[in-house]
Design an enzyme around this catalytic site. Sequence first.
Site, PDB file in Angstrom:
ATOM      1  N   HIS A  80      33.741  -7.038  28.042  1.00 33.11           N
ATOM      2  CA  HIS A  80      32.441  -6.903  27.365  1.00 33.11           C
ATOM      3  C   HIS A  80      31.290  -7.209  28.314  1.00 33.11           C
ATOM      4  O   HIS A  80      31.386  -8.065  29.195  1.00 33.11           O
ATOM      5  CB  HIS A  80      32.364  -7.780  26.108  1.00 33.11           C
ATOM      6  CG  HIS A  80      32.329  -9.267  26.344  1.00 33.11           C
ATOM      7  ND1 HIS A  80      31.160  -9.969  26.482  1.00 33.11           N
ATOM      8  CD2 HIS A  80      33.330 -10.180  26.414  1.00 33.11           C
ATOM      9  CE1 HIS A  80      31.424 -11.255  26.638  1.00 33.11           C
ATOM     10  NE2 HIS A  80      32.729 -11.415  26.616  1.00 33.11           N
ATOM     11  N   ASP A 197      30.886 -14.641  32.156  1.00 34.89           N
ATOM     12  CA  ASP A 197      31.490 -14.265  30.881  1.00 34.89           C
ATOM     13  C   ASP A 197      30.599 -13.177  30.275  1.00 34.89           C
ATOM     14  O   ASP A 197      29.561 -13.477  29.704  1.00 34.89           O
ATOM     15  CB  ASP A 197      31.574 -15.487  29.979  1.00 34.89           C
ATOM     16  CG  ASP A 197      32.006 -15.178  28.557  1.00 34.89           C
ATOM     17  OD1 ASP A 197      32.565 -14.087  28.319  1.00 34.89           O
ATOM     18  OD2 ASP A 197      31.769 -16.027  27.663  1.00 34.89           O
ATOM     19  N   GLU A 233      30.671  -8.481  21.731  1.00 36.69           N
ATOM     20  CA  GLU A 233      31.738  -9.483  21.682  1.00 36.69           C
ATOM     21  C   GLU A 233      31.211 -10.868  21.341  1.00 36.69           C
ATOM     22  O   GLU A 233      31.854 -11.627  20.607  1.00 36.69           O
ATOM     23  CB  GLU A 233      32.476  -9.518  23.028  1.00 36.69           C
ATOM     24  CG  GLU A 233      33.782 -10.321  23.010  1.00 36.69           C
ATOM     25  CD  GLU A 233      33.599 -11.804  23.226  1.00 36.69           C
ATOM     26  OE1 GLU A 233      34.562 -12.573  22.988  1.00 36.69           O
ATOM     27  OE2 GLU A 233      32.496 -12.232  23.653  1.00 36.69           O
ATOM     28  N   GLU A 234      30.052 -11.238  21.886  1.00 33.46           N
ATOM     29  CA  GLU A 234      29.555 -12.601  21.725  1.00 33.46           C
ATOM     30  C   GLU A 234      29.220 -12.955  20.275  1.00 33.46           C
ATOM     31  O   GLU A 234      29.084 -14.136  19.952  1.00 33.46           O
ATOM     32  CB  GLU A 234      28.324 -12.830  22.612  1.00 33.46           C
ATOM     33  CG  GLU A 234      28.622 -12.838  24.110  1.00 33.46           C
ATOM     34  CD  GLU A 234      29.454 -14.033  24.561  1.00 33.46           C
ATOM     35  OE1 GLU A 234      29.730 -14.915  23.730  1.00 33.46           O
ATOM     36  OE2 GLU A 234      29.811 -14.083  25.749  1.00 33.46           O
ATOM     37  N   ASP A 254      38.965 -10.960  29.758  1.00 34.59           N
ATOM     38  CA  ASP A 254      37.870 -11.870  29.453  1.00 34.59           C
ATOM     39  C   ASP A 254      38.138 -13.194  30.164  1.00 34.59           C
ATOM     40  O   ASP A 254      39.282 -13.515  30.492  1.00 34.59           O
ATOM     41  CB  ASP A 254      37.737 -12.073  27.940  1.00 34.59           C
ATOM     42  CG  ASP A 254      36.330 -12.433  27.498  1.00 34.59           C
ATOM     43  OD1 ASP A 254      35.562 -12.937  28.339  1.00 34.59           O
ATOM     44  OD2 ASP A 254      35.995 -12.227  26.313  1.00 34.59           O
ATOM     45  N   HIS A 334      29.588 -20.583  29.199  1.00 32.58           N
ATOM     46  CA  HIS A 334      28.384 -20.561  28.370  1.00 32.58           C
ATOM     47  C   HIS A 334      27.302 -21.497  28.901  1.00 32.58           C
ATOM     48  O   HIS A 334      26.372 -21.856  28.177  1.00 32.58           O
ATOM     49  CB  HIS A 334      28.701 -20.875  26.900  1.00 32.58           C
ATOM     50  CG  HIS A 334      29.313 -19.716  26.185  1.00 32.58           C
ATOM     51  ND1 HIS A 334      29.437 -19.664  24.810  1.00 32.58           N
ATOM     52  CD2 HIS A 334      29.842 -18.554  26.635  1.00 32.58           C
ATOM     53  CE1 HIS A 334      30.028 -18.526  24.456  1.00 32.58           C
ATOM     54  NE2 HIS A 334      30.276 -17.850  25.555  1.00 32.58           N
TER      55      HIS A 334
END
Length: 358
Positions: A80, A197, A233-234, A254, A334
Amino acid sequence: MPTPLDDQLLENAIEQTLPMLTQLLNTPSPTGYTREAIRFCRESFTALDLPLSVFETRKGALMMPLKGKSAQIHRAVTAHVDTLGAMVKDVKPSGRLKFAMLGGSPWTAVEYEGVTVRTAKDERIRGTIVPVNGSTHVNKDAATMPRNENTLEIRLDARTRSGAETVALGIAPGDFIFFDPRVELGEAGFIRSRHLDDKLCVAAIYAALIALKDGGLIGQIAYDTLLNISNYEEVGHGGRADWPDEMDELLVVDMAAMGDGQWSDEFSVTLCIRDSGGPYSFEMNENLRRLAAEAGIPLKTDLYPNYSSDGTAYWGAGGAARVALIGMGVDSSHGYERSHRDGLKHTTHLIAQYLLGE
């Protein structure tokens, strides 16, 4: 058994991929606003001059069917491109901005980060996320007050001291806010940036195609494979739709979650056996373990306690194909993230072996 790729071939593929990765990381793509990054991916993959037909779904994801030697099994590989970000919630009387998060970023991870606010007319206004009344020379509680939507705000780099002056700049609720990625590729091989990510895994798919092309192996891809760059995706629904009914396997690429009690690291590829959605396909996992062992790829196995992927979303929507999840370790996910080119290389190699393997 597919032939393991020569290490120099892989290193050359990574070298060719790093400029693409850097530009992708510097292209803003918070979930909900990914068209610039999808356009860049479309141009980048098209420029590889491979037998790919490239198109976008109605939700804006990128689909790239790749012909294999056989259509007996239908595979898909996905990563993603959407990332964390924020959105203007309100304009304060001071002229500063209240904002809402897009995705699961901790509030502490964005304090003092540089940002760009995109207005509805596509004007870009710089700013910084700062604590409300954040000067330690004025507020004795500045260091200890909680960090949340009420104690952090965006200070704009514009001459505005009122809500009306900020609104006159064209800023309104719903405007997207991009976090500065701060990309650094170090001499020791480390890759530091926000949004590894999952842009690092998009780069791994790209690098795998370069390695196969340069090795003269594109014609040896075992089965018809749909490559997908997803864009929601998030927020949990990127993998829920647009897959072909005949799909038999979905390989999700991922980031691997690192931390206390985790086996994942930045220098290997991890096979996730289970995340918060439950175990992945035993059959696919066994095949990926075998492919890694035969090719001498450093493989870790791990469980991710607070994690879901586009594979989780696909199964949650009733998907019937087998699903597996691989990726390189990413530290401080994150937040301001870090990985290593070795993890990128080994993830690239396992993707290539999967495409070649039967």
